[in-house]
Design an enzyme around this catalytic site. Structure first.
Site, mmCIF file in Angstrom:
data_model
loop_
_atom_site.group_PDB
_atom_site.id
_atom_site.type_symbol
_atom_site.label_atom_id
_atom_site.label_comp_id
_atom_site.label_asym_id
_atom_site.label_seq_id
_atom_site.Cartn_x
_atom_site.Cartn_y
_atom_site.Cartn_z
ATOM 1 N N HIS A 283 28.532 -0.309 19.465
ATOM 2 C CA HIS A 283 28.856 -1.659 18.535
ATOM 3 C C HIS A 283 29.572 -1.114 17.499
ATOM 4 O O HIS A 283 30.573 -1.789 16.811
ATOM 5 C CB HIS A 283 27.708 -2.158 18.258
ATOM 6 N N GLY B 23 17.373 -3.788 19.403
ATOM 7 C CA GLY B 23 18.448 -3.318 18.447
ATOM 8 C C GLY B 23 19.211 -4.137 18.201
ATOM 9 O O GLY B 23 19.625 -5.188 18.573
ATOM 10 N N HIS C 263 23.810 1.885 23.249
ATOM 11 C CA HIS C 263 24.439 0.541 23.333
ATOM 12 C C HIS C 263 24.614 0.245 21.746
ATOM 13 O O HIS C 263 25.732 -0.244 21.553
ATOM 14 C CB HIS C 263 23.136 -0.264 23.747
ATOM 15 N N GLU C 264 23.497 0.766 20.701
ATOM 16 C CA GLU C 264 23.934 0.123 19.447
ATOM 17 C C GLU C 264 24.971 1.038 18.796
ATOM 18 O O GLU C 264 25.724 0.362 18.110
ATOM 19 C CB GLU C 264 22.608 0.192 18.765
ATOM 20 N N GLN D 170 27.154 -7.024 14.266
ATOM 21 C CA GLN D 170 26.670 -8.142 14.813
ATOM 22 C C GLN D 170 26.300 -9.053 13.871
ATOM 23 O O GLN D 170 26.060 -10.338 14.401
ATOM 24 C CB GLN D 170 25.483 -7.890 15.922
ATOM 25 N N CYS E 237 22.363 -8.183 25.496
ATOM 26 C CA CYS E 237 22.651 -7.849 24.177
ATOM 27 C C CYS E 237 22.647 -9.294 23.430
ATOM 28 O O CYS E 237 22.974 -10.413 23.930
ATOM 29 C CB CYS E 237 24.381 -7.553 24.109
ATOM 30 N N LEU E 238 21.993 -9.248 22.155
ATOM 31 C CA LEU E 238 22.014 -10.311 21.620
ATOM 32 C C LEU E 238 23.093 -11.038 20.894
ATOM 33 O O LEU E 238 23.363 -12.342 20.828
ATOM 34 C CB LEU E 238 20.962 -9.894 20.108
#
Ligand code: ZN
Length: 161
Positions: A135, A46, A131-132, A51, A89-90
């Site tokens: 953000h 994701g 999660h996304e 991000q 997470c990236l």
């Protein structure tokens, strides 16, 4: 399409509340295409627009069929159950934490042309939706866990079990 740089924890763009997408134009399509390419390159599940430094409410989530779902202005309209599981997470590379999430989630969103749709996900996909979407309000998963682990620590724990 172009790869975009993924911002890391500590960057103020990751702490902002994103604005709704209002124009479903070529610029949005470029953003979504770039998010797809960047996510694929990073081998993640994701990615959210903030991000890559774009403070708009758009995310990509990979579903259990390995398909990328584009969610513009997404809202969680139903959630059920709970699950505890590892999350990363990236924007927090190499670190994982145990996070409690609902086990089933339904999201209402718009596609890249502005059409509304609903999509449901279980388990990992439900986790990814939560999660996304967080953000977009400036939150990271690390807020939900007391301790972060490296991959090596996770592997050592699995060997102990
Ligand atoms: Zn993330």
């Amino acid at each position: 399409m172009a790869l975009r740089k993924i911002l890391k924890q500590g960057d103020s763009a990751l702490e902002k509340v994103c604005r709704p997408v209002e124009k479903f134009d070529r610029k949005l399509h470029w953003l979504l295409d770039d998010l797809r390419e960047t996510l694929e390159e990073a081998d993640g599940v994701g990615l959210a627009a903030p991000q890559v430094g774009i403070l708009r409410r758009a995310v990509i989530v990979v579903d259990d069929q390995e398909q990328m779902i584009e969610l513009v202005n997404p809202v969680i309209i139903r959630q059920e159950g709970e699950q505890d599981g590892w999350e990363g997470c990236l924007s927090v590379p190499g670190m994982y934490g145990k996070v409690r999430r609902p086990s089933s989630v339904t999201v209402r969103a718009q596609d890249r042309n502005g059409n509304f749709f609903e999509v449901s996900g279980e388990d990992m996909v439900a986790r990814c939706f939560c999660h996304e979407l967080e953000h977009l309000d400036g939150h990271l998963f690390v807020e939900h866990t007391d301790k972060l682990y490296t991959v090596e620590e996770l592997e050592a724990m699995e060997e102990d079990n």
